[in-house]
Motif scaffolding. Structure first.
Motif, PDB file in Angstrom:
ATOM      1  N   THR A 108       0.782  -1.157   0.027  1.00 26.47           N
ATOM      2  CA  THR A 108       0.170  -0.104  -0.111  1.00 26.47           C
ATOM      3  C   THR A 108       0.804   1.412   0.040  1.00 26.47           C
ATOM      4  N   MET A 109       1.921   1.305   0.620  1.00 26.15           N
ATOM      5  CA  MET A 109       2.835   2.392   0.808  1.00 26.15           C
ATOM      6  C   MET A 109       3.474   2.647  -0.493  1.00 26.15           C
ATOM      7  N   ALA A 110       3.920   1.456  -1.074  1.00 26.88           N
ATOM      8  CA  ALA A 110       4.727   1.648  -2.394  1.00 26.88           C
ATOM      9  C   ALA A 110       3.808   2.299  -3.294  1.00 26.88           C
ATOM     10  N   LEU A 111       2.469   1.755  -3.385  1.00 26.47           N
ATOM     11  CA  LEU A 111       1.606   2.293  -4.285  1.00 26.47           C
ATOM     12  C   LEU A 111       1.250   3.761  -4.189  1.00 26.47           C
ATOM     13  N   VAL A 148      -6.050  -3.790   7.058  1.00 23.58           N
ATOM     14  CA  VAL A 148      -5.111  -3.540   5.876  1.00 23.58           C
ATOM     15  C   VAL A 148      -5.488  -3.817   4.452  1.00 23.58           C
ATOM     16  N   MET A 149      -6.436  -4.670   4.372  1.00 22.06           N
ATOM     17  CA  MET A 149      -6.858  -4.961   2.937  1.00 22.06           C
ATOM     18  C   MET A 149      -7.813  -3.881   2.301  1.00 22.06           C
ATOM     19  N   ALA A 150      -8.533  -3.230   3.379  1.00 24.63           N
ATOM     20  CA  ALA A 150      -9.342  -2.157   3.038  1.00 24.63           C
ATOM     21  C   ALA A 150      -8.536  -0.894   2.652  1.00 24.63           C
ATOM     22  N   ASN A 151      -7.337  -0.715   3.587  1.00 20.37           N
ATOM     23  CA  ASN A 151      -6.488   0.198   3.178  1.00 20.37           C
ATOM     24  C   ASN A 151      -5.938   0.263   1.635  1.00 20.37           C
ATOM     25  N   LEU A 152      -5.537  -0.999   1.264  1.00 21.90           N
ATOM     26  CA  LEU A 152      -5.084  -1.311  -0.089  1.00 21.90           C
ATOM     27  C   LEU A 152      -6.259  -1.045  -1.025  1.00 21.90           C
ATOM     28  N   ILE A 153      -7.421  -1.279  -0.872  1.00 20.77           N
ATOM     29  CA  ILE A 153      -8.272  -1.201  -1.945  1.00 20.77           C
ATOM     30  C   ILE A 153      -8.409   0.356  -2.107  1.00 20.77           C
ATOM     31  N   LEU A 154      -8.605   0.991  -0.870  1.00 22.79           N
ATOM     32  CA  LEU A 154      -9.031   2.370  -0.999  1.00 22.79           C
ATOM     33  C   LEU A 154      -7.848   3.203  -1.435  1.00 22.79           C
ATOM     34  N   SER A 155      -6.462   2.855  -1.226  1.00 16.03           N
ATOM     35  CA  SER A 155      -5.335   3.412  -1.629  1.00 16.03           C
ATOM     36  C   SER A 155      -5.065   3.436  -3.143  1.00 16.03           C
ATOM     37  N   LEU A 156      -5.758   2.274  -3.740  1.00 18.17           N
ATOM     38  CA  LEU A 156      -5.783   2.073  -5.323  1.00 18.17           C
ATOM     39  C   LEU A 156      -6.836   2.770  -5.943  1.00 18.17           C
ATOM     40  N   LEU A 157      -7.965   3.015  -5.266  1.00 15.36           N
ATOM     41  CA  LEU A 157      -9.103   3.931  -5.686  1.00 15.36           C
ATOM     42  C   LEU A 157      -8.505   5.405  -5.625  1.00 15.36           C
ATOM     43  N   ARG A 158      -7.917   5.873  -4.596  1.00 15.42           N
ATOM     44  CA  ARG A 158      -7.331   7.344  -4.798  1.00 15.42           C
ATOM     45  C   ARG A 158      -6.482   7.604  -5.727  1.00 15.42           C
ATOM     46  N   VAL A 159      -5.453   6.553  -5.938  1.00 18.98           N
ATOM     47  CA  VAL A 159      -4.289   6.961  -6.796  1.00 18.98           C
ATOM     48  C   VAL A 159      -4.971   6.993  -8.234  1.00 18.98           C
ATOM     49  N   GLY A 160      -6.147   6.059  -8.629  1.00 18.84           N
ATOM     50  CA  GLY A 160      -6.547   5.878  -9.880  1.00 18.84           C
ATOM     51  C   GLY A 160      -7.243   7.320 -10.101  1.00 18.84           C
TER      52      GLY A 160
END
Length: 517
Positions: free
Chosen positions: A139-142, A191-203
């Motif tokens: 998540t951090m790397a993304l 942590v999975m919720a954080n990962l999914i939301l980070s991907l959405l925010r980046v996109g």
């Protein structure tokens, strides 16, 4: 037209910031107790321990994220579009390289979990921490490459989009995490919720920058001199970020190493309220970052900067003063009902951390003034040294007094660095009139003290031991505070602005009623 649009973005950005904080707090009130009960104290402690450990990888930005807006405005005031394109390219390449470095350093952290936590966690808990850390590292790397796009949106003062995106993330978080929790994924759900939301925010950020703001890159002809200037400026921002990570995250690591996951959970609930406190402050100051850089790039004087410093500080103080006093008066009851009886000790931890944080939070626009003036070196070096002292002091305090000892160490560091030294530096070297700043806080302080005295007297006769008593006394406290502010706490400008807001609200309400008829 452009100025009007910028002003609307500023007003709506500030308003939506508080809407976002309100939604975040409301979500926390509903979601966190459910989460704590489904996870249990140890599982929540493991999540917080993993999160605070991986948070140190955020230092790999080396302060570049906080530097973009300053250099963007250096080019913008000269109408140098080519320079902006090259600047975008340099920052994008730097953050991509940092993303790779994050994965490499994170792998070392995962492999060192036994060494870090073997003294207080079981082998099974250490394995869980490793798995959590892997997802958090991804998540951090993304999110590293996303920094340039987020900064570009800030530089264009498109606060409405930013805040609406933040609101969406806050709303979606429990809708993603809770089903995973109910399915039995425990701390992995968070942590999975954080990962999914980070991907959405980046996109969404990338889409908005490229399609709406027409962000462009020019890799050909990039100048090494620009990277050197950015790197020199960013180094001291980096030192400051190291200090922040030590001050706000080292306590959890120390407690995890010497006390165990349960104590980490106790500390985390108390420090969570401090994070809400910080968010309420930055909701105002963050939308003024471009304005500060523009004022200094245009050569406006210290009198204008002091005026802005005081104006923003008063708004923050009026809001944060009520929040902190309300927490001191009624926070213990709320935490017990909200998190559970086993978290009663979190109340005192939160109070110890929040009290000394008040002054630096109402002055945080001063940090941006320092950066824009390139006078942030002293602050960064000082904070770094004090953070190291905090680390040295916090270890024996954590071992002897547990979570409360760690909180006390952080509070001492905050008073020494953020309050005493920084106010001296603001006054002597940055050009801000600190006497004028604190004098401007006297009338709001009088209003707050009267409201606090009324609240305390009522509480002595009517204990806060039920939700009706909690709500009734909190409303009474806020009512007295607002009345005092209105009659003598507000400045004439603040009162006029409040009257305009009320008048506009009344007009819109009458227009709506007329349309309904």
């Amino acid at each position: 037209m452009l100025r009007a649009r910028s002003f609307n973005q500023l007003k709506m950005g500030t308003f939506l910031s508080y809407v976002s904080i309100g939604i975040q707090n409301l979500t926390a009130m509903i979601y966190t107790p459910v989460m704590l009960r489904l996870l249990g104290q140890d599982q929540y402690g493991l999540y917080q321990l993993s999160n605070s450990t991986v948070a140190y990888l955020g230092l790999l930005t080396f302060g570049f994220g906080s530097s973009y807006v300053k250099f963007y405005y250096d080019y913008r005031v000269q109408n140098d579009e080519e320079g902006i394109r090259k600047l975008n390219s340099i920052f994008l390449l730097v953050f991509l390289a940092m993303s790779v470095l994050c994965v490499i350093a994170g792998a070392g952290m995962v492999l060192s979990a036994d060494f870090l936590f073997g003294g207080s966690l079981t082998p099974g808990e250490i394995q869980e921490v490793r798995i959590l850390m892997v997802v958090l590292i991804i998540t951090m790397a993304l999110t590293f490459p996303n920094i340039i796009f987020d900064c570009y949106i800030t530089a264009h003062e498109r606060y409405i989009f930013q805040r609406m995106l933040l609101i969406m993330v806050n709303v979606l978080n429990p809708f993603i995490g809770l089903p995973l929790l109910l399915m039995g994924y425990r701390s992995m759900s968070l942590v999975m919720a954080n990962l999914i939301l980070s991907l959405l925010r980046v996109g969404l950020n990338v889409y908005y920058c490229v399609r709406k703001l027409h962000m462009k890159f020019q890799f050909k002809g990039m100048e090494r001199g620009v990277l050197k200037r950015v790197g020199t400026f960013s180094f001291y921002v980096f030192l400051n970020e190291v200090a922040n990570q030590i001050n706000w995250n080292i306590d959890k690591m120390v407690l995890g190493a010497f006390q165990g996951a349960g104590i980490v959970a106790l500390y985390s609930v108390g420090s969570q309220f401090n994070q809400y406190f910080i968010n309420m402050s930055t909701a105002v100051s963050n939308v003024f970052i471009p304005r500060v850089n523009k004022m200094i790039a245009e050569g406006q004087g210290d009198d204008k900067l002091t005026e802005l410093f005081v104006k923003i500080g008063r708004i923050q103080y009026i809001i944060l003063g009520a929040v902190l006093t309300g927490y001191l008066l009624y926070g213990k009851f709320f935490i017990i009902k909200w998190a559970g009886q086993e978290y009663e000790g979190s109340y005192l931890i939160g109070a110890v951390i929040m009290l000394p944080t008040m002054i630096p939070l109402i002055q945080n626009i001063g940090i941006e003034i320092q950066k824009a003036k390139n006078k942030h070196k002293f602050r960064s070096v000082t904070y770094f040294l004090i953070a190291l002292a905090n680390l040295i002091v916090s270890i024996p305090l954590a071992i002897r007094f547990g979570a409360l000892g760690s909180a006390a160490g952080t509070a001492l560091a905050t008073v020494a660095g953020n309050v005493l030294l920084m106010n001296w530096y603001y006054d002597r070297h940055v050009g801000l009139d600190i006497y004028v700043f604190f004098r401007s806080m006297l009338r709001p302080t009088a209003a707050l003290l009267i409201a606090a005295a009324v609240g305390l007297c009522v509480r002595l006769f009517i204990p806060v031991d039920s939700w009706p008593a909690f709500i009734g006394e909190a409303v009474l406290f806020l009512g007295v505070y607002l009345l005092c502010l209105w009659y003598f706490g507000f400045s004439s400008d603040e009162k006029e602005q409040a009257e305009r807001i009320l008048a506009n609200f009344k007009i819109k309400r009458e227009e709506k009623n007329g349309a309904d008829l």
